[in-house]
Design a protein around this motif. Structure first.
Motif, PDB file in Angstrom:
ATOM      1  N   LYS A  66       0.825  -1.219   0.000  1.00 34.33           N
ATOM      2  CA  LYS A  66       0.000   0.000   0.000  1.00 34.33           C
ATOM      3  C   LYS A  66       0.856   1.265   0.000  1.00 34.33           C
ATOM      4  N   CYS A  68       2.480   2.826   2.162  1.00 35.11           N
ATOM      5  CA  CYS A  68       2.263   3.774   3.262  1.00 35.11           C
ATOM      6  C   CYS A  68       3.539   4.028   4.061  1.00 35.11           C
ATOM      7  N   LYS A  69       4.577   3.242   3.783  1.00 35.41           N
ATOM      8  CA  LYS A  69       5.866   3.426   4.440  1.00 35.41           C
ATOM      9  C   LYS A  69       6.943   3.677   3.395  1.00 35.41           C
ATOM     10  N   ASP A  95      -5.353   2.645   3.987  1.00 30.98           N
ATOM     11  CA  ASP A  95      -4.461   2.831   5.144  1.00 30.98           C
ATOM     12  C   ASP A  95      -3.754   4.186   5.226  1.00 30.98           C
ATOM     13  N   CYS A  96      -3.603   4.924   4.127  1.00 30.52           N
ATOM     14  CA  CYS A  96      -2.950   6.235   4.186  1.00 30.52           C
ATOM     15  C   CYS A  96      -3.419   7.075   3.010  1.00 30.52           C
ATOM     16  N   TYR A  97      -3.052   8.344   3.014  1.00 34.16           N
ATOM     17  CA  TYR A  97      -3.467   9.258   1.947  1.00 34.16           C
ATOM     18  C   TYR A  97      -2.858   8.855   0.605  1.00 34.16           C
ATOM     19  N   LYS A 100       0.509  10.376   0.178  1.00 34.57           N
ATOM     20  CA  LYS A 100       1.596   9.701   0.890  1.00 34.57           C
ATOM     21  C   LYS A 100       2.135   8.543   0.050  1.00 34.57           C
ATOM     22  N   LYS A 101       1.237   7.816  -0.597  1.00 32.47           N
ATOM     23  CA  LYS A 101       1.656   6.723  -1.469  1.00 32.47           C
ATOM     24  C   LYS A 101       2.525   7.252  -2.620  1.00 32.47           C
ATOM     25  N   ASN A 104       6.055   8.343  -1.381  1.00 36.04           N
ATOM     26  CA  ASN A 104       6.943   7.199  -1.135  1.00 36.04           C
ATOM     27  C   ASN A 104       7.375   6.530  -2.438  1.00 36.04           C
ATOM     28  N   THR A 134       0.054  17.588   6.737  1.00 35.26           N
ATOM     29  CA  THR A 134       0.549  16.775   5.632  1.00 35.26           C
ATOM     30  C   THR A 134       1.149  17.621   4.518  1.00 35.26           C
TER      31      THR A 134
END
Length: 619
Positions: A66, A68-69, A95-97, A100-101, A104, A134
């Motif tokens: 996903k 997200c990290k 799981d995240c915006y 954000k994806k 990353n 954010t």
């Protein structure tokens, strides 16, 4: 809770319509069982390649599916090797915006990101988050993004799991219509500067894009129109405290509270009025064939009249309007009466324009850019937007600016860019830059001017009086000149002795006689003059200015004659003494000369006897 419920009702009070998801195409060229063209939704962040295409292959991570990290945590990199296809990273929704994806994926080296939906539904627009926390990375996302359906995503993942190389072509060439040689575009914005990252991005965009927008508009390549979203208050809540503070014209036009707190700061109605003023600035400027002045007004208002400094006021706005040479009365007439219980034709037109027509759809997101009746998706950035505008021209009709990044216009040539200037001294605070212009007090002949650059600049330091008299008062009358500028002080203006005033615009003569600051002795008689005074005495007395007093003229005369006689006799005595010395020196000189001459012909008394010689004859 009541406040939130009421405002939620306000938001729902707007006209119902439809939201159009802007799309581009994704063409799969391999493997054979996936070949074909698929629709995907353009994300509202990153930089879509409007008018172009991008080729790459799809990768699906085995970990961090996903995204997200950070992929660095998993020692995964998608940076393309020289000569290889770039990587389009496929990730799962959740799981995240979305942003954000994308961030990353970009840091991992991906050239684009494809987000597979996690449920079967029509495509939606991936938007940026509202939370201010954010904002750190939002403006730095540069890769394009697209949302694909769950079913298509599942097919891509299956092919990758089977070891197939999935080649795709992202195509934005038809994402915007390009029917002719002129592009029509709208910018839906807001004058509120306290709404977090989105407000910041709006004003940053206006500042950076202003120069390009004005060049395109002045040369007739584009037709630009600004718009502002408003809501209305349902009739049942018109008299509520919330509606009264957030709406004008008895609940017909509303905006959210800037601080989301009805008890402090500015209210939503303040935002509505300022939005209305900005629409009217555009309308009046357009009537005078200068619609591009809207960009100047919005930029300068954001700089000079921010909410944080408590300057978000009509007075500050009027100052900006005046500096740009706009028709103040025409703008006030356009605004009308915000307290009237009637429709405002300007804001009514704005509400009607929010409803989608044709291919555009409703405008519900701020900010929104509409190009050729299609909503732009992507980063609100000068380069990205300019590329999108250029994609709206019919092929071969693009202006030169679309073929080069050199866009520059000297904004100081018209109305001095709204900056301070001294026409008499030919001095201006306007400095032309690549991105537009700045209002900055200048340095002239080594003399630095200080001030805000918009309304005033003052000369400072030594030599300042040589430049337009330091901006201070100066006047000549009856052959006399007085100035409020002195090089003894580094700045400021001070009226000279005998005058009073601010020293800058005005110095008035002080009537010393009337104000009783001089010539006040019992026998004095006073007469005021420009910058000074004249004082005389009654009864034949003589005025002594340094002591501000009168003395006897006769006594002064006797004393004066005695002094003169003393000088006379002194000079006579000096002359006699000089003559005696002169005669003495002459006499001595003559005596010495006569003695010298006589010594040559006869013996003198003080010489010794001279022996006589006789001749004897021998017989």
């Amino acid at each position: 809770m009541l406040r939130l419920l009421v405002w939620a009702t306000l938001l729902l009070g707007c006209c119902h319509g439809r939201f159009v998801v802007e799309k581009n195409s994704l063409k799969v060229t391999a493997p054979d069982d996936l070949k074909g063209t698929y629709e995907c939704a353009i994300g509202n962040f990153g930089v879509p390649q409007y008018g172009g295409t991008m080729v790459g292959f799809v990768a699906y991570p085995k970990a961090n599916k996903k995204a997200c990290k950070s992929f660095d945590d998993f020692d995964i990199s998608y940076k393309a090797k020289p000569g290889a296809f770039p990587t389009f990273l496929l990730v799962d929704r959740g799981d995240c915006y979305f942003t954000k994806k994308a961030w990353n994926a970009q840091n991992a080296g991906a050239a684009a990101i494809l987000v597979a939906d996690d449920k079967d539904e029509p495509l939606i627009t991936m938007d940026t988050p509202e939370e201010s926390g954010t904002a750190d990375y939002l403006e730095n996302i540069t890769i394009p993004s697209a949302l694909i359906t769950k079913s298509f995503g599942d097919r891509l993942k299956k092919a990758i799991d089977n070891g197939d190389m999935v080649n795709v072509n992202l195509d934005w060439r038809e994402a915007l219509p390009h029917p002719d040689e002129r592009v029509e575009y709208e910018f839906w914005t807001n004058s509120n500067d306290e709404c977090g990252p989105k407000c910041d991005s709006q004003i940053d965009f206006v500042k950076s894009f202003k120069g390009a927008a004005q060049v395109l508009e002045k040369k007739g390549y584009t037709e630009f129109t600004p718009h502002y979203i408003t809501w209305y208050c349902p009739e049942a809540f018109t008299l509520s405290k919330q509606c009264k503070s957030q709406c004008i014209n008895h609940g017909r036009y509303c905006a959210p509270d800037p601080e989301q707190d009805f008890s402090k700061g500015y209210d939503g109605k303040d935002v509505v009025v300022q939005n209305l003023r900005q629409v009217c600035v555009f309308k009046v400027a357009k009537e005078h064939n200068k619609p591009w002045l809207w960009w100047d007004y919005v930029t300068d208002f954001a700089i000079r009249c921010p909410m944080k400094e408590k300057k978000y006021t009509k007075e500050c706005a009027d100052g900006v309007i005046k500096s740009l040479g706009l028709d103040h009365k025409a703008i006030d007439k356009c605004i009308g009466d915000p307290d009237a219980d009637e429709e405002n034709p300007v804001l009514k037109a704005e509400q009607d324009a929010q409803i989608g027509k044709g291919s555009r759809g409703d405008v519900t997101i701020l900010p929104t850019l509409v190009i050729n009746n299609r909503q732009y998706r992507g980063k609100l950035d000068k380069g990205a937007v300019l590329k999108a505008l250029c994609a709206g021209f019919r092929e071969t009709t693009e202006p030169a600016v679309c073929l080069s990044e050199d866009i520059q216009t000297n904004e100081c040539l018209e109305n001095n860019g709204g900056c301070w200037q001294d026409k008499a001294a030919n001095i201006t605070a306007c400095k032309d830059t690549f991105r537009g212009r700045v209002c900055e007090c200048p340095v002239v002949k080594g003399v630095k001017f200080v001030g805000d650059g918009y309304t005033h600049c003052e000369a400072s330091g030594s030599g300042r009086c040589e430049i337009n008299n330091g901006g201070c008062w100066k006047e000549t009358k009856n052959g006399r000149t007085y100035s409020a500028c002195t090089n003894i002080q580094d700045d400021g203006c001070k009226c000279p002795d005998g005058f009073k005033g601010d020293g800058k615009h005005k110095c008035e003569d002080i009537d010393e006689c009337k104000e009783k600051t001089a010539c006040q002795c019992k026998e004095c008689k006073c007469k005021n003059t420009w910058g000074s005074y004249e004082c005389g005495c009654i009864g034949g007395l003589l005025y002594m200015r340094e002591h501000d007093t009168c003395i006897s003229k006769n006594g002064a005369t006797e004393t004066g004659w005695g002094f003169l006689w003393a000088i006379f006799f002194g000079l006579v005595a000096a002359g006699i003494a000089g003559y005696a010395v002169y005669k003495y020196r002459i006499r001595r000189y003559m005596d010495s000369e006569i003695r010298a001459i006589m010594a040559q012909y006869m013996p003198l008394d003080n010489q010794g006897d001279v022996q006589s010689h006789s001749h004897h004859i021998e017989m």
